[in-house]
Design an enzyme around this catalytic site. Structure first.
Site, short mmCIF file in Angstrom:
data_model
loop_
_atom_site.label_atom_id
_atom_site.label_comp_id
_atom_site.label_asym_id
_atom_site.label_seq_id
_atom_site.Cartn_x
_atom_site.Cartn_y
_atom_site.Cartn_z
N GLU A 1 9.67 -9.95 -19.83
CA GLU A 1 9.05 -9.07 -20.84
C GLU A 1 10.02 -8.78 -21.99
OE1 GLU A 1 7.75 -5.64 -18.68
OE2 GLU A 1 6.46 -6.83 -17.37
N ARG B 1 5.64 -5.89 -10.76
CA ARG B 1 6.71 -6.47 -11.57
C ARG B 1 6.42 -7.97 -11.71
NH1 ARG B 1 7.71 -2.24 -13.15
NH2 ARG B 1 9.62 -1.01 -13.04
N ASP C 1 -0.37 -7.04 -16.08
CA ASP C 1 0.24 -5.99 -16.90
C ASP C 1 1.74 -6.19 -16.98
OD1 ASP C 1 0.24 -3.51 -18.38
OD2 ASP C 1 1.00 -2.49 -16.60
N GLY D 1 0.91 0.19 -17.67
CA GLY D 1 0.43 0.85 -16.46
C GLY D 1 0.49 2.37 -16.50
N ARG E 1 5.12 -4.56 4.65
CA ARG E 1 6.11 -4.84 5.70
C ARG E 1 5.66 -4.27 7.04
NH1 ARG E 1 11.06 -2.47 2.71
NH2 ARG E 1 9.25 -1.38 1.92
N LEU F 1 0.85 -1.20 0.00
CA LEU F 1 0.00 0.00 0.00
C LEU F 1 0.88 1.25 0.00
CD1 LEU F 1 -3.12 0.61 0.12
CD2 LEU F 1 -2.75 1.10 2.55
N GLY F 2 1.59 1.45 -1.10
CA GLY F 2 2.40 2.66 -1.26
C GLY F 2 1.54 3.74 -1.90
N ARG F 3 2.23 4.65 -2.60
CA ARG F 3 1.49 5.77 -3.18
C ARG F 3 0.53 5.32 -4.27
NH1 ARG F 3 7.05 9.17 -3.22
NH2 ARG F 3 7.78 7.10 -3.75
N ILE F 4 0.95 4.36 -5.10
CA ILE F 4 0.05 3.87 -6.14
C ILE F 4 -1.05 3.00 -5.50
CG2 ILE F 4 -0.15 2.49 -8.25
CD1 ILE F 4 2.79 3.22 -8.85
N HIS G 1 2.44 -4.25 -20.39
CA HIS G 1 3.09 -3.32 -19.45
C HIS G 1 2.77 -1.86 -19.82
CE1 HIS G 1 6.72 -2.78 -16.55
NE2 HIS G 1 5.87 -1.76 -16.44
#
Ligand code: 8YV
Length: 323
Positions: A264, A235, A259, A284, A178, A155-158, A282
């Site tokens: 890749e 990723r 995605d 996003g 974490r 749950l980071g900024r994105i 990919h």
């Protein structure tokens, strides 16, 4: 160095805007185009202070870094920088910058689009219409987003931008990471398997690299269960792709929206052959608007550094401000 401009070594092909702006302000050397890469490195490395990275190029590891004794900064395109060993860079006092924040909303939009496509089979239904099958019968009923809970892995900024969208959809959100985060209204799980057991959708949006490699493995997929949907916009390395293919084939989970992939742009033929998955190349952050903002930030980090004003968006491993 040419005409008093500082040298920049660009490792892989970045977008035209970045190339043009760097050429305007610096003396640009394109490593990926060099017929003899070692010769170019030998030529520029003794005085090289500035590097631009991102796009397709070999990993920037301790060995590679040791060839540039005067290197000060690597300005990298993309919020993810798993192609750079940022700790090894930090040890050498090299600052690494990425392009955070300017892509948050775009990637969250893509994640929601991918989620809806996967749950409601929108690409499959579209293909059905184009194939003329609607004339024969209605498209079969699909799964739903109703009555589901989403577990966000990272749950980071994105991740937060995705959660905000899910709030508007009235879909409950929980998260794994974490650490528990203060002031976050969503339930926290310290145990990923426990979260996977409690939810039926996982959205993976955690950084790549060795620390998260195969975080989503067979056990997590099994815990997600037969109604489960996996969405990955992070990723490819975060998911054990072989375990995912097995789970989809054995119907241990319902479907997946991906995605990103382990190798890749090569996507396993097993996934391409499956009707119950949605696969994107990919994309996003890949709108003109957002990619320009990311490109601008790559250039601005170099300009700021060259002007003696420090980096604009250093990654956490980077020693800045200097201790
Ligand atoms: C880019 C991304 O596709 O920002 C990231 O981490 O994954 C994407 O926006 C990628 O960085 C291109 O190299």
């Amino acid at each position: 160095m040419e005409s008093g401009k500082a040298d920049v070594l660009m490792l892989g092909p970045l977008m035209p805007l970045v190339i043009a702006e760097i050429e305007k302000n610096f003396s640009l050397h394109r490593l990926w185009q060099a017929r003899d890469k070692d010769a170019l490195i030998a030529q520029v490395s003794p005085g090289l202070r500035l590097m631009a990275a991102g796009g397709a190029h070999p990993a920037v590891d301790a060995d590679f870094l040791s060839r540039f004794p005067k290197l000060e900064i690597i300005s990298s395109f993309g919020v993810g920088y798993d192609h750079i060993d940022a700790k090894a860079a930090a040890k050498r006092g090299v600052v690494v910058t990425n392009t955070p924040d300017v892509l948050n909303e775009e990637v969250a939009d893509t994640a929601l689009g991918l989620l809806l496509c996967t749950v409601r089979e929108l690409p499959q239904a579209e293909r059905y219409l184009r194939a003329g099958k609607w004339l024969e019968r209605d498209y079969p009923l699909t799964a739903t987003l109703r009555d589901r809970t989403v577990g966000i892995v990272g749950l980071g900024r994105i991740g937060k931008a995705i959660a905000r969208r899910l709030d508007a959809f009235a879909v409950p959100v929980v998260y794994f990471g974490r650490n528990r985060q203060e002031g976050v209204p969503y339930r926290y799980y310290a145990d990923l398997i426990a979260m996977a057991r409690d939810v039926d959708i996982l959205i993976v949006v955690t950084p790549g690299g060795p620390a998260t490699r195969h975080l989503i493995d067979a056990a997590v997929l099994e815990a997600l269960g037969p109604n489960g949907i996996l969405i990955n916009v992070a990723r490819g390395s975060v998911v054990d792709e072989a375990a995912l293919i097995h789970a989809l084939r054995e119907k241990t989970i319902l479907s997946a929206g991906l995605d990103v992939f382990a190798d890749e742009p090569r996507v396993p033929k097993e996934l391409i052959g499956m009707e119950n998955v949605v696969l994107l190349p990919h994309i996003g952050s890949a709108s003109v608007y957002t990619r320009q903002a990311m490109g601008r930030l790559v250039v601005d980090n170099l300009l700021s550094w060259a002007a003696g004003k420090g980096p604009l968006t250093p990654v956490p491993e980077t020693p800045w401000p200097r201790p």
